[in-house]
Write a protein that holds these residues in place. Structure first.
Motif, mmCIF file in Angstrom:
data_model
loop_
_atom_site.group_PDB
_atom_site.id
_atom_site.type_symbol
_atom_site.label_atom_id
_atom_site.label_comp_id
_atom_site.label_asym_id
_atom_site.label_seq_id
_atom_site.Cartn_x
_atom_site.Cartn_y
_atom_site.Cartn_z
ATOM 1 N N SER A 187 -4.914 -5.996 -2.063
ATOM 2 C CA SER A 187 -4.255 -4.782 -1.573
ATOM 3 C C SER A 187 -3.459 -4.080 -2.671
ATOM 4 C CB SER A 187 -3.350 -5.101 -0.378
ATOM 5 O OG SER A 187 -2.260 -5.871 -0.824
ATOM 6 N N ASP A 203 -2.761 -1.954 -6.244
ATOM 7 C CA ASP A 203 -3.404 -0.728 -6.719
ATOM 8 C C ASP A 203 -4.336 -1.014 -7.897
ATOM 9 O OD1 ASP A 203 -1.880 0.770 -4.868
ATOM 10 O OD2 ASP A 203 -0.170 0.691 -6.242
ATOM 11 N N ARG A 217 0.819 -1.221 0.000
ATOM 12 C CA ARG A 217 0.000 0.000 0.000
ATOM 13 C C ARG A 217 0.850 1.267 0.000
ATOM 14 N NH1 ARG A 217 -5.911 -0.461 -0.035
ATOM 15 N NH2 ARG A 217 -5.994 1.238 1.463
ATOM 16 N N SER A 218 2.011 1.218 0.667
ATOM 17 C CA SER A 218 2.823 2.442 0.735
ATOM 18 C C SER A 218 3.922 2.466 -0.330
ATOM 19 C CB SER A 218 3.435 2.592 2.132
ATOM 20 O OG SER A 218 4.345 1.534 2.350
ATOM 21 N N LYS A 257 -1.679 7.529 -4.789
ATOM 22 C CA LYS A 257 -1.856 6.470 -3.786
ATOM 23 C C LYS A 257 -2.071 7.067 -2.400
ATOM 24 C CE LYS A 257 0.450 2.590 -3.840
ATOM 25 N NZ LYS A 257 1.321 1.406 -4.070
ATOM 26 N N TYR A 285 -5.583 6.413 -0.516
ATOM 27 C CA TYR A 285 -5.574 5.533 0.656
ATOM 28 C C TYR A 285 -5.825 6.288 1.959
ATOM 29 C CZ TYR A 285 -4.128 1.888 -2.580
ATOM 30 O OH TYR A 285 -4.089 0.999 -3.629
#
Ligand code: LHQ
Length: 261
Positions: free
Chosen positions: A119, A121, A95-96, A212, A216
């Motif tokens: 999870s 993108d 995610r990061s 992102k 998120y």
């Protein structure tokens, strides 16, 4: 043969889960290697997009349950520790990741394997793929972000039934419900995923990282907080070489040549 293949080519890092005889189920060692490669992909500036996929007929069957059987009288295992040390870092790394992560779900994705897939993108599934929140079958809860992602993707009523009934959700239903981006024929998956990844690898990498961050952060923010975050991220994006190039290319009526800086 190693259980996680890692290749960097033309700006794309590809991590392939490669334990097909066990449907790419994760052992602790395999997750450690997976996490190391995710970190390498994150810090290598030559990498501008990441692909996650699997070998054989599965994407990943989650935790290797052979590693986890508990006999009567045994000290119960600390599954929280396994999440803290291995699964949660993987989900956080995806995610990061400051670049796009494309997941090619080549077959069944079960347990933590399903939630690692979800999870990403941009998630593309082969038509024969299935997503199984298998956890309730063994007395567990959806982990690896499942209880966060599922209600947001499909709404609480469907998320609850998917978690409790642990029934396979086929790829087309997953797309219809908003769990994934698209479904393609099985034999087209590798080319579709490679095409998407190379398109993204030639894109404005810093802009993607900012997209992102904004997307998120959104579920946890108020509208006003989100407007403030957009202001801050846009300020940064506006200072990138790729913004300058994008505007110049538009005005000169030519395709942009983004550097990722
Ligand atoms: C497996 C597995 C597997 C070992 C198939 N392990 N061998 C986090 C924190 C710490 C601990 C606990 O867990 C977690 C997160 C989790 O991921 S918990 C959830 C773990 N995963 C599952 O419960 C899924 C278990 N697998 C299945 O339900 C089915 O295998 C699926 C739906 C994935 C596929 O079904 P089929 O297509 O019918 O294949 P199969 O069941 O025949 O499996 C093929 C082989 O793979 C078989 O081995 P064998 O030697 O008989 O050919 C399975 O035993 C093996 N396998 N999943 N997770």
């Amino acid at each position: 043969m190693t259980d996680v293949l890692f290749r960097i080519e033309s700006g794309v890092a590809t991590l392939t889960l490669n334990r097909p005889g066990k449907l790419n189920a994760f052992t602790a060692e395999m997750l450690d290697v997976f996490n190391i490669h995710l970190h390498e992909a994150a810090i290598d500036e030559a990498v501008r997009a990441v692909v996650l996929t699997g070998t054989g007929r599965a994407f990943c069957a989650g935790q290797d349950l052979g590693d986890r059987s508990v006999r009567a009288g045994d000290e119960p295992p600390d599954l929280g520790e396994s999440l803290e040390k291995r699964y949660n870092p993987a989900i956080r790394a995806i995610r990061s990741m400051p670049k796009p992560v494309v997941v090619g779900v080549n077959g069944v994705a079960a347990g933590a394997g399903a939630n690692i897939a979800l999870s990403g993108d941009i998630v593309v599934a082969a038509r024969s793929a299935k997503f199984v929140q298998a956890f309730a079958r063994i007395g567990l809860i959806p982990d690896s972000g499942g209880t966060y992602l599922l209600p947001r993707f499909v709404g609480l009523p469907r998320a609850m039934a998917v978690a409790m009934l642990a029934e396979p959700i086929d790829a087309e239903t997953a797309q219809e419900w908003g769990m994934i981006w698209s479904v393609v024929d099985d034999d087209e998956l590798p080319d579709v995923v490679a095409g998407l990844a190379s398109e993204l690898a030639a894109g404005p990498t810093r802009g993607f990282a900012a997209i992102k961050k904004a997307m998120y952060a959104s579920p946890g923010n108020t509208f006003d907080e989100q407007l403030d975050l957009e202001r801050d991220l846009q300020r940064e994006a506006g200072r990138s070489d790729d913004y300058r190039e994008g505007v110049a290319a538009f005005l000169e009526k030519r395709p942009p040549k983004f550097s990722g800086r």
